[in-house]
Design an enzyme around this catalytic site. Structure first.
Site, PDB file in Angstrom:
ATOM      1  CG  ASP A  81      -2.045   0.767   0.495  1.00 14.43           C
ATOM      2  OD1 ASP A  81      -2.470   1.181   0.439  1.00 14.43           O
ATOM      3  OD2 ASP A  81      -2.745   1.439   2.340  1.00 14.43           O
ATOM      4  CG  HIS A  82      -0.535   4.474   0.177  1.00 16.83           C
ATOM      5  ND1 HIS A  82      -0.659   6.033  -0.870  1.00 16.83           N
ATOM      6  CD2 HIS A  82      -1.873   4.719   0.799  1.00 16.83           C
ATOM      7  CE1 HIS A  82      -2.120   5.779  -0.263  1.00 16.83           C
ATOM      8  NE2 HIS A  82      -3.103   5.267   0.608  1.00 16.83           N
TER       9      HIS A  82
END
Ligand code: G3H
Ligand code: ZN
Length: 291
Positions: A81-82
């Site tokens: 994620d990110h």
């Protein structure tokens, strides 16, 4: 043969529901999320940001998910994620993650496109080499950065930084991403006094313009009806993090207040597992219209 994440996303899209994506920093959160998903018999995605990944360990995260997927035969997937650079995306995919989000929104658009395309090309090459079906997601438009309690909207989040259908179409065509995380009124974190309302009509327009599944980030603090309206218009995955962090912390604080002599982590942290499971169960029921 188990279904791939891409197949589960397609299924959710057809059924007009969304898959829950929940972040973890440790084993207790994973156990809470798994417990809730299993109770409802729903596929689930576990996300680790760069910071969360550094704390848990890339290889450890992959091993935990592998155990549940291969030995428990559960449809649970792992997302980077990110991640902010090609190097961190590549390292996560090489370690065995199922998908990654290259988050280059802070770069000028042409640099964002070039970096995102590089990640897409790498994922394609790795998929071919390994037979895994790896997905790449990217973000367009600004929605803030932190999964925490906020006193006010983060600077830079406004109507002006929301994703337009035209920009989204151009970005998707130029990069070849599998999933797009747009800015449609959503914001990372929970704003004291209430999160802003979402814009389902913008979701619909972006979905029509791009034709690919959309991911709603910054799910914590969102009104139930806004979730339902956006899922109806083309959101296939919803991210929740802050609500899990709050539930975890409050449960541990409460437990320690009432059991000041307890020192066994597995007894103290069982309260966190239960609290996370409750949050995740409620969100999954909503995303799947089970209530
Ligand atoms: O990628 C993570 C999420 O978008 C989480 O956002 O902390 O507002 O739920 P949230
Ligand atoms: Zn996010």
């Amino acid at each position: 043969m188990q279904k791939t994440l891409r197949e589960y996303i397609l299924e959710a899209d057809k059924a007009g529901v969304a898959i829950g994506h929940f972040n973890i920093s440790n084993l207790e959160a994973l156990h809470g999320i798994y417990k809730a998903a299993k109770k409802l018999n729903l596929p689930v995605i576990i996300g680790l940001s760069e910071g969360e990944e550094k704390f848990v360990g890339k290889g450890e995260a992959v091993a935990l998910i592998k155990e549940l997927r291969e030995n428990e035969h559960y449809p649970i997937f792992l997302n980077a994620d990110h991640h902010y650079s090609f190097e961190t995306v590549k390292a996560a995919l090489d370690a065995g993650y199922d998908s990654a989000i290259i988050d280059a929104v802070k770069l000028p658009l042409d640099e964002n496109i070039a970096l995102t395309k590089k990640c897409v090309d790498y994922a394609l090459e790795l998929s071919k080499k390994t037979g895994r079906d790896i997905l790449i997601e990217a973000e367009l438009g600004f929605i803030g950065t932190s999964s925490k309690i906020l006193d006010a909207l983060p600077e830079g989040v406004s109507e002006k930084t929301m994703t337009t259908p035209e920009d989204a179409k151009h970005f998707v065509e130029a990069t070849g991403i599998d999933l797009l995380a747009p800015s449609i009124g959503n914001v990372h974190g929970m704003v004291r006094g209430g999160n802003p309302r979402l814009h389902p009509e913008r979701v619909k327009a972006i979905r029509e313009a791009t034709g690919i599944p959309l991911v709603l980030h910054g799910g914590s603090g969102t009104m139930d009806q806004d979730f339902l309206d956006c899922i109806k218009e083309g959101i296939d995955i919803v991210h929740i993090n802050t609500e899990i962090r709050v539930a975890y912390k409050e449960a541990v604080e409460k437990f320690l207040q009432s059991h000041p002599e307890e020192i066994a982590p597995y007894k103290i942290l069982e309260s966190a597992v239960e609290a996370v499971a409750l949050v995740v169960e409620a969100r999954l029921k909503l995303f799947n219209r089970m209530q």
